[in-house]
Design a protein around this motif. Structure first.
Motif, PDB file in Angstrom:
ATOM      1  N   HIS A 187       0.827  -1.203   0.000  1.00  0.00           N
ATOM      2  CA  HIS A 187       0.000   0.000   0.000  1.00  0.00           C
ATOM      3  C   HIS A 187       0.871   1.266   0.000  1.00  0.00           C
ATOM      4  N   ASP A 224       5.414  -1.569   1.329  1.00  0.00           N
ATOM      5  CA  ASP A 224       4.570  -0.386   1.496  1.00  0.00           C
ATOM      6  C   ASP A 224       5.426   0.898   1.430  1.00  0.00           C
ATOM      7  N   HIS A 255       9.829  -2.389   2.890  1.00  0.00           N
ATOM      8  CA  HIS A 255       8.995  -1.193   3.011  1.00  0.00           C
ATOM      9  C   HIS A 255       9.858   0.076   2.992  1.00  0.00           C
TER      10      HIS A 255
END
Length: 223
Positions: free
Chosen positions: A121, A153, A171
């Motif tokens: 995301h 992410d 991430h």
């Protein structure tokens, strides 16, 4: 089944509209509220899930996929080619593209999803002409193999990046323009540049890594 796929292909060529979405839903696509699907070639897609407020732009080619999933407010821009090799998917699995909430694949990128591609995301595949490859030839055995790509992410993949099979990116990682990534990229919060995607800075900070919603737009710099 072939008739259904041909109907989806024909409907997919039409501009985005409520009627287009209604027909795609009737043909098995799961589509949330506020989502739009621009004109493009959508062929041999076995499972499609588009959550709320998803945007798929015009002139994309998305074909031979076992699964396409885009979570809320995800974006696929325009002129992208997203596909998988059906024989590899049948033999090894994969064939999916999963895009997390508030993430974007911008324009003119090539994604081979034979081994599967997962994007977390709030991540942006930015710029143009990045290449994701999830299958290749093993010269010792003269066989084809596949390996998935996973991106975490709050990442940024800049223009003209090449990502090899089996790559995993942690991430909050930024991949600089023109890099070649063929290994596990960690730790979190790092900037990687160069032909072998070497870390040159760690502990990155900035508003990009803290934002709660939304695709990055030029006007946000002026808000």
């Amino acid at each position: 089944m072939m008739l259904k796929m041909m109907m989806i292909a024909l409907v997919g060529l039409a501009p985005s509209s409520g009627m287009k979405l209604a027909i795609l839903r009737s043909l098995g696509w799961r589509i949330g509220q506020g989502t739009s699907v621009g004109p493009g070639l959508y062929f041999r897609l076995m499972s499609v899930t588009l959550a709320s407020d998803v945007r798929i732009g015009p002139f994309n080619v998305i074909r031979d996929m076992a699964e396409l999933t885009v979570e809320s407010r995800g974006r696929i821009g325009q002129w992208n080619w997203i596909s998988s090799a059906a024989p590899l998917v049948e033999a090894r699995g994969g064939g999916f593209l999963r895009i997390g909430a508030d993430s974007a694949v911008t324009s003119r990128h090539y994604m081979d999803c034979s081994g599967g591609v997962t994007i977390g995301h709030h991540t942006t595949v930015a710029g143009v002409r990045s290449t994701f490859i999830t299958h290749g030839i093993v010269w010792k055995s003269a066989q084809q193999t596949s390996g998935g790509i996973s991106i975490g992410d709050y990442c940024i993949v800049s223009s003209n990046v090449a990502i090899a099979p089996g790559t995993s990116i942690d991430h909050r990682v930024v991949i600089g323009m023109g890099s070649v990534v063929s290994h596990v990229v960690a730790p979190q919060g790092s900037l990687y540049v160069g032909g072998r995607a070497t870390a040159v800075k760690r502990d990155l900070e900035g508003a990009y890594f803290r934002r709660e919603r939304g695709y990055i737009r030029d006007i946000e710099a002026r808000d």
